[in-house]
Enzyme design. Structure first.
Site, PDB file in Angstrom:
ATOM      1  N   LYS A  28      22.601  16.317  52.861  1.00  0.00           N
ATOM      2  CA  LYS A  28      23.938  16.568  53.398  1.00  0.00           C
ATOM      3  C   LYS A  28      24.945  15.636  52.725  1.00  0.00           C
ATOM      4  CE  LYS A  28      23.952  17.674  57.793  1.00  0.00           C
ATOM      5  NZ  LYS A  28      23.593  17.242  59.159  1.00  0.00           N
ATOM      6  N   ARG A 576     -18.732  39.769  43.941  1.00  0.00           N
ATOM      7  CA  ARG A 576     -19.884  39.258  44.692  1.00  0.00           C
ATOM      8  C   ARG A 576     -20.808  40.433  44.982  1.00  0.00           C
ATOM      9  NH1 ARG A 576     -15.260  38.099  47.502  1.00  0.00           N
ATOM     10  NH2 ARG A 576     -14.559  35.934  47.590  1.00  0.00           N
ATOM     11  N   ARG A 632     -21.297  38.207  39.784  1.00  0.00           N
ATOM     12  CA  ARG A 632     -22.169  37.111  40.205  1.00  0.00           C
ATOM     13  C   ARG A 632     -23.446  37.688  40.801  1.00  0.00           C
ATOM     14  NH1 ARG A 632     -20.269  33.260  44.962  1.00  0.00           N
ATOM     15  NH2 ARG A 632     -20.756  35.116  46.178  1.00  0.00           N
ATOM     16  N   THR A 782     -14.637  26.838  43.401  1.00  0.00           N
ATOM     17  CA  THR A 782     -14.105  25.639  44.064  1.00  0.00           C
ATOM     18  C   THR A 782     -14.270  25.640  45.579  1.00  0.00           C
ATOM     19  OG1 THR A 782     -11.922  26.642  43.880  1.00  0.00           O
ATOM     20  CG2 THR A 782     -12.501  24.960  42.256  1.00  0.00           C
ATOM     21  N   ASN A 783     -14.661  26.777  46.178  1.00  0.00           N
ATOM     22  CA  ASN A 783     -14.990  26.721  47.609  1.00  0.00           C
ATOM     23  C   ASN A 783     -16.224  25.841  47.796  1.00  0.00           C
ATOM     24  OD1 ASN A 783     -12.968  28.538  47.960  1.00  0.00           O
ATOM     25  ND2 ASN A 783     -14.281  30.272  48.431  1.00  0.00           N
ATOM     26  N   CYS A 846     -12.546  30.810  40.485  1.00  0.00           N
ATOM     27  CA  CYS A 846     -12.709  31.996  41.324  1.00  0.00           C
ATOM     28  C   CYS A 846     -12.785  31.646  42.801  1.00  0.00           C
ATOM     29  CB  CYS A 846     -13.946  32.782  40.906  1.00  0.00           C
ATOM     30  SG  CYS A 846     -15.469  31.869  41.158  1.00  0.00           S
ATOM     31  N   TYR A 866      -8.045  31.464  32.865  1.00  0.00           N
ATOM     32  CA  TYR A 866      -7.578  32.415  33.875  1.00  0.00           C
ATOM     33  C   TYR A 866      -7.808  31.872  35.271  1.00  0.00           C
ATOM     34  CZ  TYR A 866     -12.463  33.732  34.740  1.00  0.00           C
ATOM     35  OH  TYR A 866     -13.794  33.700  35.078  1.00  0.00           O
TER      36      TYR A 866
END
Ligand code: ADP
Ligand code: MG
Ligand code: MG
Length: 887
Positions: A28, A576, A632, A782-783, A846, A866
């Site tokens: 502000k 999957r 996979r 990465t999970n 992924c 990617y």
């Protein structure tokens, strides 16, 4: 010497760039200084820096002498510019005290207006303005606000007293109150303060001023502010600035007014001024709902069919000046502005400007329009649209005008809105959906066996589970709206009823979910369909031109693949295969395979699955023709596929001719204490190579068939999950290669293909150099990598992760946004080591993080080739990848 205070307005210019730096003087303050600097009419004032706030909150105690001296000097600057003295009983200077952090933050202290009034100066104000009603109206406003925000008295006390006074006088609206009426109210208000606090309302303007400054600083640490900061990822150490500014009065009769405006329509993005104003009003009157505000422009008034005159019509001169200011501000900031202004006896004053909030639709339109107008370039336009906001445009949304009867609130697990009849299990969901009914699947939590029901349902509601629960991840992948972890939801399966809050519902009742907000509502709420054309398409094209990384999708059904292609996916980053195993027709063969006593038994069952798998891959390759497809091989622990109930065991026993007892014994043998670290991933392939062999054969047969039929050969990328060592990958690559050679010999054709691995264990990341000797690509899962690096179970952490985020242990849920500092190190290290061994190794991500803009920015930095995101996140990823490349 560093200053604690910066003045603005009244003709001052500062050489010090800190005077306009948001981090120093807050948003502000910076914009007030900026506006004054380009010659706009801004009442003079000063800003106490955020740094002083941080210091004050850390050290506590009194303000320093140097601060006091600087404030006195700055106040004198206002006095000189306005020609009035603070506290002058004859003609007092009044000020507003306003908070202002780096970013605009509801939850902090409310503004105090008309500060400097007391029992004496109010008389002076009445005399100098020649308007006693105005003076007493200002004073009662001041006592009310100051008592509420600085003295901590309940504002109801004052509101109720005013209501009663109006009733007694037989008035309906505030405008009917006369000078004497306000004067009486002031007396009453002073009585309330004396009564509640045992001391009089502060009469000394200096005491009033410092009390307000202290209150602004303290409000930074208020509960409201803390909650807001947590929800919006705002660091606690920024602090707030305090703005003290000469008052201008919109409540000085019929030639005065106050209003708020946007330089473009914030809902649609249309290039048309949009705003509201009120004659003879002050401050928040416009938004407070005490009086109905009027339209700013003739155009919007007429469009709304409203009678009360617009500002354009009622105050044409002031309006023309305001319109000129709008143009100037847009030219200056090159951005849509949200403005506050006041007209005092015909003279326009600017009180605030900031970048205006907007809907996703408006954001797109404004970005594209402004490029057309030459106001900004393509890159700026790309950077200006929040990728996550696109979500709003990709799913049907609730009509904002429709009424909502909210039953409960859960986590906004997957965006979009859906209405339908409640169903309590997946089979019912499927059968009702097949009859053409819209259903909402309501479960305590979902598991892989519910997939068909989730697919059949319009939306999913669960009582348990976080943002990365099975329900959330799968729903996002399918583009189904989902609300997870709805507090206060309990399900009674026996009676097929559920309780939400204190309401009882039964299967078949209609509810509506808003996966964007987490609202669960009774009945059907109207929705509106998404639009993916027009500005959306234009901005996406620009984004594609500026990004380096490719964007693929995580998909395993032809329908999802098609959706993803429409959204611009350039391949599949993760297909999957286990979901395919849960299909009704196949689960018996899958179970027979798992429970077989020996390899021969397994091979017999696998032979039944082979044509089914081949058909799956055939369909996917056909949709993804010409694009890379990463498949996979089987990943989850086998017992996930086993029957649970006695009935299911009996049914299976009949079907495959093995006794129930034997089946149960075999199932018992598969039990694991810690399945996520158990017999899963490539460990299945190592012990039962025939499973991977069948899957590889299905992949290559399908690929050859599609190549033969279409002439366009797919490029399968066969991905081995959960590899920890080079040797695992070497053995399994052997299995895949042998299957490929066999199929190529049979089909009389050779295709390109690649074998690679997921990097989802810390050891795999560390040994990436060696693993890259065998693997031709890495995909960061990465999970699991987050789960294994942090030793934190994805499926169990929802219960306590909130506390971790609240206490600042994690800035964000590490399953939603990649832990760049920790897990990120493993990713960049593995990328580097992989490339050292194999310079042309293909690298992608992924995990769920592939659709998270902050994680995508990290992937760009590491130089991944990617990212792969669920279909509905593909446009988000395209835009985020472009932004990452441009930054
Ligand atoms: P917020 O950040 O909640 O918008 P502000 O400090 O901007 O709070 O102010 C609240 C209201 O008071 C706004 O309508 C603003 O225009 C008005 N206001 C603030 N300072 C002044 C002033 N010096 N003179 C007149 N009105 C003011
Ligand atoms: Mg404001
Ligand atoms: Mg995994």
């Amino acid at each position: 010497m560093t200053s604690y205070v910066f003045t603005f307005g009244g003709g001052v210019t500062h050489a010090d760039p800190r005077a306009k730096d948001k981090t120093v003087v807050g948003g502000k303050g910076a914009n007030l200084a900026e506006m004054a600097g380009i010659g706009l009419p801004v009442p003079p004032g000063f800003t106490i820096t955020t740094e002083e706030c941080v210091r004050y909150l850390a050290e506590g105690g009194d303000f320093s002498d140097s601060l006091k001296a600087e404030v006195a000097e700055a106040l004198a600057h206002i006095e000189r510019s306005v020609g009035k003295q603070f506290g002058d009983p004859a003609d007092p200077l009044l000020v507003s005290v306003r908070s202002g952090a780096r970013v605009s933050m509801p939850g902090m202290m409310d503004t105090v207006l008309n500060l400097g009034l007391n029992d004496q100066t109010v008389q002076g104000l009445a005399a100098s303005s020649g308007d006693a009603r105005f003076a007493w109206d200002s004073y009662r406003r001041f006592i009310h606000m100051y008592s509420d925000v600085v003295l901590g008295l309940d504002h109801h006390l004052f509101e109720d007293a005013l209501e009663i006074a109006k009733e007694d006088a037989g008035y309906y609206a505030d405008v009917e109150m006369q000078a004497e009426d306000w004067q009486k109210i002031v007396k009453e208000y002073e009585g309330i303060v004396q009564d509640k606090l045992g001391r009089p309302f502060p009469q000394d303007p200096q005491e009033q001023l410092w009390g307000a400054i202290r209150a602004v600083f303290d409000s930074w640490d208020s509960d409201r502010a803390k909650v807001y900061r947590r929800l919006n990822d705002i660091p606690g150490d920024w602090g707030t600035a305090v703005n003290v500014q000469a008052m201008v009065f919109g409540n000085m009769g019929e030639t005065s007014a106050t209003g708020v405006a946007f330089t473009r329509d914030p809902a649609t993005g249309e290039k048309a001024y949009y705003g509201e104003w009120l004659i003879n009003a002050q401050g928040e009157d416009v938004v407070a709902g005490i009086r109905t505000p009027q339209y700013l422009t003739k155009y919007s008034r007429e469009r709304a069919g409203a009678k009360p005159l617009s500002m354009e019509e009622a105050m044409p001169e002031a309006y023309a000046e305001l319109a000129a200011v709008f143009e100037l501000l847009e030219q200056h900031y090159r951005e849509m502005q949200d403005i506050e202004f006041t007209v005092e006896r015909g003279k326009l004053w600017m009180l605030q400007t900031r970048t205006g909030k907007r809907t996703a639709k408006a954001a797109l339109k404004m970005a594209v329009d402004m490029v057309g107008e030459g106001l900004i370039d393509e890159k700026t336009a790309i950077l200006r649209v929040d990728p996550m906001a696109l979500d709003q445009l990709l799913h049907p949304t609730l009509d904002p005008d429709a009424p909502r009867d909210i039953l409960a609130k859960g986590l906004p697990a997957s965006p979009g809105a859906a209405s339908g009849a409640i169903v309590l299990d997946a089979d019912t969901a499927q059968s009702h959906a097949e009859r053409g009914e819209a259903v909402i699947l309501v479960r305590v939590e979902t598991s892989p066996e519910d997939i068909h029901g989730m697919h059949a349902a319009k939306g999913i509601l669960t009582a348990r589970g976080g943002m990365t629960s099975h329900a959330a991840v799968v729903a996002r992948g399918m583009g189904r709206p989902c609300v997870s972890g709805a507090a206060g939801l309990s399900i009674d399966m026996a009676n097929r009823t559920l309780r939400i809050g204190n309401r009882e519902l039964k299967e078949g009742d209609i509810i509506t979910l808003d996966g964007t907000t987490g609202d669960v509502m009774a009945g059907e709420v109207r929705t509106i369909e998404p639009e993916l054309v027009g500005d959306f398409g234009v901005l996406m094209d620009w984004a594609d031109r500026h990004r380096r990384m490719k964007v693929r999708t995580n998909a395993e059904t032809p329908a999802d693949c098609r959706t993803a292609r429409q959204f611009g996916a350039e391949g599949i980053g993760l297909c999957r295969t286990e979901h395919m195993f849960f299909d009704d027709k196949r689960i018996a063969a899958v179970r027979q395979m798992i429970l077989a006593e020996d390899e021969a038994g397994r091979r017999a069952a696998l032979a039944k699955l082979l044509p089914e798998q081949r058909a799956d891959f055939h369909a996917i390759f056909a949709v993804m023709a010409g694009l890379p497809v990463t498949i996979r091989l089987l990943d989850p622990p086998l017992h996930e596929f086993l029957p649970h109930s006695d009935a299911e065991f009996a049914e299976l026993s009949d079907m495959i001719g093995i006794g129930v007892d034997t089946l149960k014994r075999r199932a018992g043998e598969l039990y694991e204490f810690n399945p996520m670290l158990g017999h899963r991933g490539c460990r299945l392939g190592i012990t039962f190579p025939e499973i991977y062999e069948m899957q590889a054969r299905a992949i290559f047969e399908a690929a050859c068939d599609v190549a033969a039929a279409s002439g366009e050969a797919p490029v399968p990328e066969v991905m081995i999950p959960l590899v920890a060592t080079r040797r695992e990958l070497e053995i399994l690559k052997g299995v895949v290669d042998r299957a490929a050679q066999a199929v190529f010999a049979e089909k009389g054709r050779t295709l390109h293909y690649h074998v690679g691995t997921m990097i989802e264990l810390p050891r795999a990341a560390l040994m990436a150099g060696e693993i890259a000797e065998v693997g031709e690509f890495f995909s960061f899962g990465t999970n699991d990598l987050t789960q294994t690096t942090l030793g934190l179970s994805r499926d169990d952490s929802a219960k306590f992760l909130n506390a971790y985020v609240e206490q600042g242990i994690f800035a964000r849920d590490p399953f939603v946004s990649l832990d760049v500092d920790g897990v990120g190190q493993l990713v960049s290290l593995a990328a580097e080591r992989g490339r050292t061994t194999r310079p042309d190794i293909k690298l992608g991500i992924c995990g769920e993080h592939g659709g998270d803009p902050a994680s995508i920015a990290f992937c760009e930095k590491v130089g991944l080739d990617y990212v792969s995101a669920s279909p509905f996140r593909v446009p988000i990823a395209r835009l985020a990848a472009a932004q990452a490349a441009l930054r």
